[in-house]
Design an enzyme around this catalytic site. Sequence first.
Site, PDB file in Angstrom:
ATOM      1  CE  LYS A   1      16.060   1.835  26.987  1.00 48.35           C
ATOM      2  NZ  LYS A   1      16.605   1.454  28.287  1.00 48.35           N
TER       3      LYS A   1
ATOM      4  CG  HIS B   1      17.990   4.795  24.311  1.00 48.11           C
ATOM      5  ND1 HIS B   1      18.100   5.357  25.563  1.00 48.11           N
ATOM      6  CD2 HIS B   1      18.527   3.545  24.405  1.00 48.11           C
ATOM      7  CE1 HIS B   1      18.696   4.496  26.380  1.00 48.11           C
ATOM      8  NE2 HIS B   1      18.958   3.391  25.700  1.00 48.11           N
TER       9      HIS B   1
ATOM     10  CB  SER C   1      21.937   3.733  24.742  1.00 47.11           C
ATOM     11  OG  SER C   1      22.857   2.665  24.789  1.00 47.11           O
TER      12      SER C   1
HETATM   13  C1  LIG Z   1      18.988  -0.369  22.202  1.00 47.22           C
HETATM   14  C2  LIG Z   1      18.464  -0.952  23.473  1.00 47.22           C
HETATM   15  N1  LIG Z   1      17.729  -2.073  23.419  1.00 47.22           N
HETATM   16  C3  LIG Z   1      17.209  -2.618  24.526  1.00 47.22           C
HETATM   17  C4  LIG Z   1      17.395  -2.047  25.751  1.00 47.22           C
HETATM   18  C5  LIG Z   1      16.775  -2.715  26.962  1.00 47.22           C
HETATM   19  O1  LIG Z   1      15.493  -2.186  27.195  1.00 47.22           O
HETATM   20  P1  LIG Z   1      14.566  -2.898  28.281  1.00 47.22           P
HETATM   21  O2  LIG Z   1      14.882  -2.250  29.592  1.00 47.22           O
HETATM   22  O3  LIG Z   1      13.167  -2.672  27.843  1.00 47.22           O
HETATM   23  O4  LIG Z   1      14.942  -4.326  28.265  1.00 47.22           O
HETATM   24  C6  LIG Z   1      18.141  -0.886  25.865  1.00 47.22           C
HETATM   25  C7  LIG Z   1      18.317  -0.272  27.199  1.00 47.22           C
HETATM   26  O5  LIG Z   1      19.239   0.302  27.600  1.00 47.22           O
HETATM   27  C8  LIG Z   1      18.702  -0.322  24.703  1.00 47.22           C
HETATM   28  O6  LIG Z   1      19.449   0.771  24.757  1.00 47.22           O
END
Ligand SMILES: Cc1ncc(COP(=O)(O)O)c(C=O)c1O
Length: 408
Positions: free
Chosen positions: A259, A230, A196
């Site tokens: 997202k 992502h 990300s």
């Molecule tokens: C790889 C990854 N996993 C999990 C998340 C968290 O997602 P959520 O908002 O659904 O908890 C993110 C968010 O930035 C992420 O980049």
Amino acid sequence: MPLEKLNQTLVREIINLKEEGRAKADERVIVDYLPPKGDKGPRYKLKGVDRDFIRLNSNSYLSLADHPEMIEAADTATREFGVGPGAVRFIDGTFKYHISLEERIADFVGKPAAKIFNSAYTSNCGLSLAIGSKQTHWIGDELNHNSIIRAMRIANVPSKNKGIYKHNTMEDLKRCLNEIPDDIERVIVIFDGIFSMRGDYAPIDKIKKITDPYDSKFKDGIITVVDDSHGIGAYGATGRGTPEFSSESPDIIIGTFGKAFGVNGGFIAASESVIEAVRQMADTYIYTNPLSVADCAAASKALDICDSPEGLERLDNLKQRVNQFRIGIEKLGHESIPGHHAVIPLLVRDTAKTHQLVKYFFEKGVLVVGLTFPVVPRGDETIRFQVNAAHTEFDIDYVLGVLSEFKK
Ligand SMILES: Cc1ncc(COP(=O)(O)O)c(C=O)c1O
């Protein structure tokens, strides 16, 4: 005052965070949304600021959050069952909307079954609790998301049962595999699909090619897990995410509805047995209320839209805008990380200049994120741009224009 002593200690800790540059800035408050108009995409108003902003710091890659069909789906579900589930899943908090979203997302990512969570964060934590054991060894990319690192801490994985490989470096992954202790029965190799902070992606084919030969060495084999939060919805010809760039799918897929799909919630998709183990053993699934039926109905609708001609059109516009932006920053002579994803980093490599640039964009009505140490290593200070499907050609040209003015 009962909290007086604790308050004082916490204030000191927060001052330390500020001095170390690790404190989060005050949160800005979005107070108005202005829909697309003419050649301009959506704009936002912030509390106390008398101008509107283009958001290039949102994960809503398909820009679906205000889609009328999703709002209608959420509304219908709410009118049917109310705004909250009233209980956890195993105590009659399971509604038909939870089940249909689970079936729909499993089908979308091509796995036999899925379980939904409140977020991808809690999905990662739940997975580690469900499939970790004393004889499990975990191997992960050094740039994995905080939720994966936290998941291993929650599951009490001791450092001898952990291997970290250099970002996307297959030789180093091999080193980790060769260092697995003898008493291990199960190995889990876990990595982000799209990273990300960088917008680059994990080479799933190469990872599988390296891990597969080790499978027979362990009683329960080697299991590959991608967290493609992502990627799914936003990446690949049909929005299936990072696995669309490889011939093989990882064994377990984790993702988010928060997202590209513009809603909220996370999921784990895998075999029926893994998903039943998750239902039985993932505390972050068992002991907490599930998503509302409104979230589930909206997320199911988002998946339908993603698979419709409209969804493909949104994906196509996203690709075009991403291309436009990537070509634009290259032409301006800025350093980036090559790729095709909507996360587009601009490597500034200087903390003060990164802050200056974020401020300059803000003054010109563009919201972007500056990443400085310790979020990124010193020397890798970056502006992260996130393009979405509602941005127009005009919007991207405008942002590139601001960048060009700053350079001058
Ligand atoms: C790889 C990854 N996993 C999990 C998340 C968290 O997602 P959520 O908002 O659904 O908890 C993110 C968010 O930035 C992420 O980049």
